[in-house]
Design a protein around this motif. Sequence first.
Motif, PDB file in Angstrom:
ATOM      1  N   ASP A 171       0.770  -1.177   0.025  1.00  0.00           N
ATOM      2  CA  ASP A 171       0.103  -0.054   0.021  1.00  0.00           C
ATOM      3  C   ASP A 171       1.129   1.292   0.037  1.00  0.00           C
ATOM      4  OD1 ASP A 171      -2.643   1.303  -0.073  1.00  0.00           O
ATOM      5  OD2 ASP A 171      -2.339   1.612   2.231  1.00  0.00           O
ATOM      6  N   LEU A 172       2.148   1.306   0.200  1.00  0.00           N
ATOM      7  CA  LEU A 172       3.008   2.338   0.283  1.00  0.00           C
ATOM      8  C   LEU A 172       2.909   3.091  -0.971  1.00  0.00           C
ATOM      9  CD1 LEU A 172       6.147   0.985   2.440  1.00  0.00           C
ATOM     10  CD2 LEU A 172       3.947   2.230   3.213  1.00  0.00           C
ATOM     11  N   HIS A 173       3.200   2.605  -2.139  1.00  0.00           N
ATOM     12  CA  HIS A 173       3.228   3.258  -3.272  1.00  0.00           C
ATOM     13  C   HIS A 173       1.784   4.348  -3.392  1.00  0.00           C
ATOM     14  CE1 HIS A 173       4.304   4.271  -7.385  1.00  0.00           C
ATOM     15  NE2 HIS A 173       3.109   3.900  -7.729  1.00  0.00           N
ATOM     16  N   ARG A 174       0.692   3.823  -3.207  1.00  0.00           N
ATOM     17  CA  ARG A 174      -0.729   4.504  -3.303  1.00  0.00           C
ATOM     18  C   ARG A 174      -0.358   5.561  -1.977  1.00  0.00           C
ATOM     19  NH1 ARG A 174      -4.909   5.158  -0.353  1.00  0.00           N
ATOM     20  NH2 ARG A 174      -4.326   3.741   1.214  1.00  0.00           N
ATOM     21  N   ARG A 175      -0.004   5.207  -0.998  1.00  0.00           N
ATOM     22  CA  ARG A 175      -0.112   6.502   0.117  1.00  0.00           C
ATOM     23  C   ARG A 175       1.050   7.614  -0.329  1.00  0.00           C
ATOM     24  NH1 ARG A 175       0.763   2.923   5.638  1.00  0.00           N
ATOM     25  NH2 ARG A 175      -1.001   1.488   5.370  1.00  0.00           N
ATOM     26  N   LEU A 176       2.145   7.232  -0.737  1.00  0.00           N
ATOM     27  CA  LEU A 176       3.090   8.142  -1.316  1.00  0.00           C
ATOM     28  C   LEU A 176       2.482   8.918  -2.465  1.00  0.00           C
ATOM     29  CD1 LEU A 176       6.386   6.196  -0.784  1.00  0.00           C
ATOM     30  CD2 LEU A 176       5.530   8.222   0.689  1.00  0.00           C
ATOM     31  N   GLY A 177       1.649   8.455  -3.256  1.00  0.00           N
ATOM     32  CA  GLY A 177       1.286   9.201  -4.415  1.00  0.00           C
ATOM     33  C   GLY A 177       0.140   9.955  -3.995  1.00  0.00           C
ATOM     34  N   LYS A 178      -0.487   9.755  -2.862  1.00  0.00           N
ATOM     35  CA  LYS A 178      -1.618  10.476  -2.413  1.00  0.00           C
ATOM     36  C   LYS A 178      -1.016  11.971  -1.584  1.00  0.00           C
ATOM     37  CE  LYS A 178      -5.899   9.836   0.162  1.00  0.00           C
ATOM     38  NZ  LYS A 178      -6.437   8.698   1.152  1.00  0.00           N
ATOM     39  N   LEU A 179       0.202  11.418  -0.916  1.00  0.00           N
ATOM     40  CA  LEU A 179       0.835  12.453  -0.362  1.00  0.00           C
ATOM     41  C   LEU A 179       1.518  13.437  -1.366  1.00  0.00           C
ATOM     42  CD1 LEU A 179       2.828  10.820   2.554  1.00  0.00           C
ATOM     43  CD2 LEU A 179       0.886  12.600   2.846  1.00  0.00           C
ATOM     44  N   ASN A 180       2.034  13.355  -2.547  1.00  0.00           N
ATOM     45  CA  ASN A 180       2.609  13.863  -3.419  1.00  0.00           C
ATOM     46  C   ASN A 180       1.740  14.668  -4.455  1.00  0.00           C
ATOM     47  OD1 ASN A 180       5.178  13.281  -2.787  1.00  0.00           O
ATOM     48  ND2 ASN A 180       5.159  11.298  -3.818  1.00  0.00           N
ATOM     49  N   ASP A 181       0.245  14.170  -4.329  1.00  0.00           N
ATOM     50  CA  ASP A 181      -0.900  14.965  -5.167  1.00  0.00           C
ATOM     51  C   ASP A 181      -1.189  16.265  -4.527  1.00  0.00           C
ATOM     52  OD1 ASP A 181      -0.609  12.938  -7.008  1.00  0.00           O
ATOM     53  OD2 ASP A 181      -2.377  12.071  -6.401  1.00  0.00           O
ATOM     54  N   ARG A 182      -0.973  16.517  -3.350  1.00  0.00           N
ATOM     55  CA  ARG A 182      -1.382  17.630  -2.624  1.00  0.00           C
ATOM     56  C   ARG A 182      -0.580  18.755  -3.204  1.00  0.00           C
ATOM     57  NH1 ARG A 182      -2.400  17.268   3.433  1.00  0.00           N
ATOM     58  NH2 ARG A 182      -0.662  18.009   3.412  1.00  0.00           N
TER      59      ARG A 182
END
Length: 56
Positions: A45-56
């Motif tokens: 799940d880390l790739h999705r979580r980091l993507g979500k953080l970087n989208d902000r």
Amino acid sequence: MKSPCIDLCSFDGRTGSCRGCGRTKPECQSWKNAQPHQERKVATDLHRRLGKLNDR
């Protein structure tokens, strides 16, 4: 499994995830004692979580 930590520990207040590795504080604290299946579950799940953080 090796820890995903990259020594860039800064936790996002909105998601509670580390901006460096994507794990939550409890996940970071329990990583050394986690079972392999628990590590894999978090790691997938880390790739999705980091993507979500970087989208902000």
